[in-house]
Design an enzyme around this catalytic site. Structure first.
Site, PDB file in Angstrom:
ATOM      1  CB  ALA A 177      34.811  44.735  29.902  1.00 38.72           C
ATOM      2  CE  LYS A 178      33.716  40.955  36.892  1.00 38.35           C
ATOM      3  NZ  LYS A 178      32.796  41.860  37.567  1.00 38.35           N
ATOM      4  N   GLY A 179      37.652  40.941  33.551  1.00 41.03           N
ATOM      5  CA  GLY A 179      39.005  40.429  33.386  1.00 41.03           C
ATOM      6  C   GLY A 179      39.391  39.591  34.582  1.00 41.03           C
ATOM      7  CB  VAL A 215      35.719  38.769  28.036  1.00 38.05           C
ATOM      8  CG1 VAL A 215      34.525  38.686  27.077  1.00 38.05           C
ATOM      9  CG2 VAL A 215      36.491  37.455  28.017  1.00 38.05           C
TER      10      VAL A 215
END
Length: 423
Positions: free
Chosen positions: A111-113, A66
């Site tokens: 962001a992050k994943g 995201v």
């Protein structure tokens, strides 16, 4: 739509991030029509990743990334390998990253994943195949000027090396700046691995100065003895504090006289857990959080301090090493307890992303700094963010969390206003 959460993100942790945002947006008088732009993630990707297992079978893992906003530059954030990873959790963590980067003045959006898997149940070969498949699926969405992943829970330097290699093979040349948190031998930064924990300890020492707490003889409790918690504990111990309780995903330990961290680290290296260490008594996670101490460091998962236990916590400084460890309901209770000084997560654990930024800058210019330079630059940025947050908290008579979020959200809001809306 301001209070409508799209179904794909609708999880307790995303609702919690939105709730925090809404309170701050009211406080800052952000116009209704600007709120959704600030709140909703710009881009989210879900990928189904078929991976060949060691026994010849195939498992399909779900992977997510995201990117919350692209207003200030590329996005930045960790990759989490954990059985409970969902798109909503990843979206909440991406939102907090946005405010964290803005608060500390980094030219990034959040962001992050993550991949929904249990890394402990995968062999090294399987972990490599999961990582490479995940990276391959994300190639159109990541890059040094688009989105720069980093390690988080369940991932490490090795994960980042595989990600960089997979990306570089696709572009046909070495691209070290595509990820941070890499091994130093392939373009990582000195001090990156320790940066989050050391940042936590630095801010605790600043909070202790502010409250007049003397380090020698002060006590600390650390929930989550992973990369962040263990480094923070070691740094606090060097400052003269006694670490009286620690925990990990499997259990907790307590020793009123202080835990010998050197021996504990040897035990963890051998068994991959703190459980069974003979230099302390076992305690539960519930007991750990309400142990009387000077410093409490939640450095594990989100939503640990809740309406149920917030009134029972007995510390002077609550230093949030984890992301989102305190629920909004618990926040209300803690804000009515002026004896507790909170160092909020987006400030407290920002050391990791700050040194990730330094690593990215070093990779882009192919010119590397020594560890002393990295650390002094880190402490300078943390100092500035701490002073600004404390000043705002006192001037506007709001909590430290509110002050930190307000500074971060205000900066992103201003940047969006100045850039305008296309077309």
């Amino acid at each position: 739509m301001s209070n409508m959460i799209p179904q794909v993100y609708d999880t307790p942790v995303f609702r919690m991030a939105c709730q925090q945002f809404d309170l701050v947006a009211d406080f800052l008088d952000i116009p209704e029509n600007a709120r959704d732009r600030l709140k909703m993630p710009k881009r989210s990707v879900s990928v189904a990743m078929p991976v060949r297992r060691d026994d010849g079978s195939t498992t399909v893992f779900m992977g997510y990334r995201v990117q919350h906003h692209l207003t200030l530059g590329p996005t930045k954030g960790g990759v989490r390998f954990h059985p409970d990873v969902t798109l909503g959790e990843v979206a909440a963590l991406a939102m907090w990253m946005s405010w964290k980067c803005a608060l500390t003045g980094l030219p990034y959006g959040g962001a992050k994943g993550g991949v929904t898997c249990n890394p402990r149940e995968l062999s090294i070969g399987e972990l490599e195949r999961v990582t490479r498949r995940y990276t391959q699926e994300l190639i159109p969405f990541i890059g040094p000027q688009i989105d720069i992943p980093a390690p988080d829970m369940g991932t490490n330097e090795q994960t980042m090396a595989w990600m960089m290699d997979t990306y570089s093979l696709q572009t046909g040349h070495c691209v070290p700046a595509v990820v941070t948190g890499k091994p130093v031998s392939i373009g990582g930064s000195l001090g990156r691995r320790e940066s989050t924990g050391r940042g936590v300890a630095y801010l605790i020492s600043r909070a202790m100065d502010t409250l007049g707490i003397v380090a020698s003889g002060a006590t600390a409790v650390v929930q989550g003895y992973g990369n962040v918690g263990a480094v923070a504990a070691a740094s606090l111990s060097r400052m003269g504090l006694k670490i009286i309780a620690v925990s990990d995903a499997f259990g907790g330990l307590f020793n009123a006289g202080g835990i010998d961290l050197v021996k504990l680290d040897e035990h963890v290296t051998k068994t991959r857990s703190i459980v069974g260490f003979d230099g302390a008594e076992p305690i539960t996670n519930e007991q750990l959080l309400i142990t009387p101490c000077d410093i409490l460091v939640p450095a594990a998962l989100e939503r640990q301090i809740t309406a149920e236990n917030a009134a029972k916590i007995q510390c002077r400084i609550l230093a949030e090493g984890a992301n989102g460890p305190t629920t909004p309901e618990a926040d209300v209770i803690i804000s009515q307890r002026p004896e507790i000084f909170v160092i909020p997560d987006i400030l407290c654990n920002a050391g990791g992303v700050i040194v990730s930024y330094f690593e990215w800058v070093q990779d882009l210019q192919s010119f590397f700094w020594d560890e002393g330079e990295v650390m002094s630059k880190l402490y300078r940025i943390l100092e500035q963010a701490f002073v600004q947050t404390l000043t705002m908290s006192r001037k506007r008579n709001v909590s430290m969390r509110f002050a930190a979020l307000s500074l971060g959200i205000q900066r992103v809001h201003e940047a969006k206003q100045i850039r305008g809306l296309f077309p």
